[in-house]
Design a protein around this motif. Structure first.
Motif, PDB file in Angstrom:
ATOM      1  N   GLY A   1     -80.091 157.435  69.857  1.00  0.00           N
ATOM      2  CA  GLY A   1     -79.071 158.363  70.334  1.00  0.00           C
ATOM      3  C   GLY A   1     -77.693 158.046  69.802  1.00  0.00           C
ATOM      4  O   GLY A   1     -77.383 156.914  69.446  1.00  0.00           O
ATOM      5  N   ARG A   2     -76.826 159.028  69.751  1.00  0.00           N
ATOM      6  CA  ARG A   2     -75.479 158.857  69.216  1.00  0.00           C
ATOM      7  C   ARG A   2     -74.556 158.142  70.184  1.00  0.00           C
ATOM      8  O   ARG A   2     -73.489 157.665  69.811  1.00  0.00           O
ATOM      9  N   SER A   3     -74.940 158.063  71.475  1.00  0.00           N
ATOM     10  CA  SER A   3     -74.056 157.430  72.447  1.00  0.00           C
ATOM     11  C   SER A   3     -74.221 155.922  72.486  1.00  0.00           C
ATOM     12  O   SER A   3     -73.517 155.238  73.215  1.00  0.00           O
ATOM     13  N   ASN A   4     -75.142 155.379  71.710  1.00  0.00           N
ATOM     14  CA  ASN A   4     -75.367 153.945  71.710  1.00  0.00           C
ATOM     15  C   ASN A   4     -74.497 153.260  70.666  1.00  0.00           C
ATOM     16  O   ASN A   4     -74.290 153.774  69.565  1.00  0.00           O
ATOM     17  N   ARG A   5     -73.991 152.080  71.030  1.00  0.00           N
ATOM     18  CA  ARG A   5     -73.184 151.299  70.106  1.00  0.00           C
ATOM     19  C   ARG A   5     -74.068 150.660  69.050  1.00  0.00           C
ATOM     20  O   ARG A   5     -75.215 150.313  69.301  1.00  0.00           O
ATOM     21  N   ARG A   6     -73.492 150.478  67.875  1.00  0.00           N
ATOM     22  CA  ARG A   6     -74.209 149.822  66.790  1.00  0.00           C
ATOM     23  C   ARG A   6     -74.407 148.348  67.122  1.00  0.00           C
ATOM     24  O   ARG A   6     -73.516 147.684  67.623  1.00  0.00           O
ATOM     25  N   LYS A   7     -75.585 147.834  66.848  1.00  0.00           N
ATOM     26  CA  LYS A   7     -75.877 146.432  67.108  1.00  0.00           C
ATOM     27  C   LYS A   7     -75.133 145.562  66.108  1.00  0.00           C
ATOM     28  O   LYS A   7     -75.173 145.784  64.901  1.00  0.00           O
ATOM     29  N   THR A   8     -74.424 144.572  66.628  1.00  0.00           N
ATOM     30  CA  THR A   8     -73.636 143.693  65.777  1.00  0.00           C
ATOM     31  C   THR A   8     -74.505 142.572  65.235  1.00  0.00           C
ATOM     32  O   THR A   8     -75.210 141.897  65.976  1.00  0.00           O
ATOM     33  N   SER A   9     -74.441 142.375  63.926  1.00  0.00           N
ATOM     34  CA  SER A   9     -75.194 141.303  63.301  1.00  0.00           C
ATOM     35  C   SER A   9     -74.392 140.021  63.371  1.00  0.00           C
ATOM     36  O   SER A   9     -73.157 140.039  63.335  1.00  0.00           O
ATOM     37  N   GLU A  10     -75.075 138.895  63.466  1.00  0.00           N
ATOM     38  CA  GLU A  10     -74.377 137.610  63.529  1.00  0.00           C
ATOM     39  C   GLU A  10     -73.880 137.169  62.166  1.00  0.00           C
ATOM     40  O   GLU A  10     -73.087 136.233  62.063  1.00  0.00           O
ATOM     41  N   LEU A  11     -74.326 137.832  61.099  1.00  0.00           N
ATOM     42  CA  LEU A  11     -73.896 137.512  59.747  1.00  0.00           C
ATOM     43  C   LEU A  11     -73.346 138.765  59.071  1.00  0.00           C
ATOM     44  O   LEU A  11     -73.880 139.854  59.242  1.00  0.00           O
ATOM     45  N   SER A  12     -72.300 138.593  58.296  1.00  0.00           N
ATOM     46  CA  SER A  12     -71.714 139.679  57.515  1.00  0.00           C
ATOM     47  C   SER A  12     -71.034 139.038  56.318  1.00  0.00           C
ATOM     48  O   SER A  12     -71.029 137.821  56.165  1.00  0.00           O
ATOM     49  N   PHE A  13     -70.437 139.865  55.471  1.00  0.00           N
ATOM     50  CA  PHE A  13     -69.726 139.294  54.327  1.00  0.00           C
ATOM     51  C   PHE A  13     -68.605 138.379  54.795  1.00  0.00           C
ATOM     52  O   PHE A  13     -68.341 137.344  54.186  1.00  0.00           O
ATOM     53  N   HIS A  14     -67.960 138.740  55.879  1.00  0.00           N
ATOM     54  CA  HIS A  14     -66.856 137.920  56.387  1.00  0.00           C
ATOM     55  C   HIS A  14     -67.338 136.541  56.841  1.00  0.00           C
ATOM     56  O   HIS A  14     -66.543 135.603  56.927  1.00  0.00           O
ATOM     57  N   SER A  15     -68.644 136.431  57.110  1.00  0.00           N
ATOM     58  CA  SER A  15     -69.197 135.127  57.493  1.00  0.00           C
ATOM     59  C   SER A  15     -69.060 134.116  56.357  1.00  0.00           C
ATOM     60  O   SER A  15     -69.066 132.906  56.596  1.00  0.00           O
ATOM     61  N   LEU A  16     -68.963 134.608  55.112  1.00  0.00           N
ATOM     62  CA  LEU A  16     -68.750 133.696  53.983  1.00  0.00           C
ATOM     63  C   LEU A  16     -67.412 132.988  54.125  1.00  0.00           C
ATOM     64  O   LEU A  16     -67.282 131.802  53.784  1.00  0.00           O
ATOM     65  N   ARG A  17     -66.426 133.697  54.629  1.00  0.00           N
ATOM     66  CA  ARG A  17     -65.109 133.093  54.876  1.00  0.00           C
ATOM     67  C   ARG A  17     -65.219 132.024  55.955  1.00  0.00           C
ATOM     68  O   ARG A  17     -64.640 130.945  55.847  1.00  0.00           O
ATOM     69  N   HIS A  18     -65.985 132.333  57.004  1.00  0.00           N
ATOM     70  CA  HIS A  18     -66.216 131.337  58.047  1.00  0.00           C
ATOM     71  C   HIS A  18     -66.939 130.118  57.478  1.00  0.00           C
ATOM     72  O   HIS A  18     -66.669 128.979  57.865  1.00  0.00           O
ATOM     73  N   SER A  19     -67.866 130.369  56.567  1.00  0.00           N
ATOM     74  CA  SER A  19     -68.616 129.275  55.954  1.00  0.00           C
ATOM     75  C   SER A  19     -67.689 128.376  55.145  1.00  0.00           C
ATOM     76  O   SER A  19     -67.793 127.144  55.203  1.00  0.00           O
ATOM     77  N   ALA A  20     -66.780 128.990  54.391  1.00  0.00           N
ATOM     78  CA  ALA A  20     -65.842 128.207  53.588  1.00  0.00           C
ATOM     79  C   ALA A  20     -65.018 127.286  54.477  1.00  0.00           C
ATOM     80  O   ALA A  20     -64.832 126.095  54.176  1.00  0.00           O
ATOM     81  N   VAL A  21     -64.540 127.828  55.599  1.00  0.00           N
ATOM     82  CA  VAL A  21     -63.752 127.025  56.527  1.00  0.00           C
ATOM     83  C   VAL A  21     -64.613 125.918  57.131  1.00  0.00           C
ATOM     84  O   VAL A  21     -64.187 124.761  57.229  1.00  0.00           O
ATOM     85  N   SER A  22     -65.839 126.257  57.539  1.00  0.00           N
ATOM     86  CA  SER A  22     -66.730 125.269  58.158  1.00  0.00           C
ATOM     87  C   SER A  22     -67.063 124.141  57.195  1.00  0.00           C
ATOM     88  O   SER A  22     -67.075 122.968  57.575  1.00  0.00           O
TER      89      SER A  22
END
Length: 257
Positions: free
Chosen positions: A185-206
């Motif tokens: 349905g259109r009223s449901n929020r998109r499921k957020t993934s624990e990984l994304s391209f921005h996670s690479l930035r988090h990886s660099a910091v970690s």
């Protein structure tokens, strides 16, 4: 009902800013959005982002190689070794990369901070072995991503392309690659993934933190903007930044292996 709390609050802040500017210009007497409170984020909507492990980055890079996607391979390497945001990577031109000095320099669009870093060994090998510099130094480093980003200044298209590789290597839940309904349905929020391209930035910091690199050097390297960075950034030497990058894991893999 259709947006996560974070997205809702973000939209509210945009509206507040617009009304605030109108108030400053004397167009209105008061900011009607100022009294609207931001929503508290329920535990069910907490974003559980995490950095990539070294092995996960290798799996993504291998998938890019197998698909012949040199652009995404290079963007991933810059994301992990430079900690650059996706939008900044899309804007890069060949003039930002100095292959004689093995350096990359650009201005972070979000903070306006100037970033100057030595290229890590896997990045040097990538540019040397996998890419050919054009005659025009103003040419985009990644033409396809540059063109996609330039249409509307949004990274969603490119981010979704990256997610395709996450799905292919089992790091994200597969979603339909067309407009067919998933039955939620259109009223449901998109499921957020624990990984994304921005996670690479988090990886660099970690990775930097795990290597024992101090916060001042780490934050200067990735261009974080804060009072702490402003106080300590000018005292960070290029030698310290180079030593920091040398301590990061090597995820470079040879083509076809």
């Amino acid at each position: 009902s259709r947006l996560a709390v974070m997205s809702t609050n973000h939209n509210l802040k945009i509206v507040r800013s617009a009304f605030l500017e109108a108030q400053r210009q004397g167009l209105i007497q008061r900011n009607p959005a100022a009294s609207v409170k931001t929503l508290p984020r329920p535990a069910s909507q907490e974003t559980r982002r995490r950095p990539f492990t070294t092995e996960e980055v290798k799996r993504v890079l291998k998938a890019c190689q197998e698909a012949g996607d040199i652009e995404m391979e290079g963007m991933v390497l810059i994301g992990i070794y430079v900690g650059a945001r996706l939008g900044d990577i899309c804007r890069l031109r060949w003039s930002n990369v100095d292959l004689l000095a093995n350096e990359i320099r650009f201005v972070a669009s979000k903070t306006g901070r100037r970033i100057l870093l030595r290229l890590a060994k896997p990045l040097v090998e990538f540019f040397r072995d996998r890419m050919s510099a054009p005659d025009d130094p103003d040419a985009p480093l990644f033409p396809k991503a540059f063109a996609r980003f330039g249409k509307n200044g949004m990274t969603a298209n490119i981010s979704n392309h990256f997610r395709m590789y996450l799905e292919d290597v089992g790091l994200a839940e597969k979603t339909p690659r067309n407009h067919s309904s998933r039955g939620i349905g259109r009223s449901n929020r998109r499921k957020t993934s624990e990984l994304s391209f921005h996670s690479l930035r988090h990886s660099a910091v970690s990775w930097m933190k795990n290597a024992g690199i101090g916060d001042g050097i780490m934050m200067a390297a990735v261009g974080h903007a804060s009072l702490k960075v402003s106080q300590g950034y000018t005292s960070v030497s290029s030698e310290a930044l180079q030593d920091a990058l040398a301590k990061m894991p090597d995820v470079g893999i040879k083509e076809g292996k």
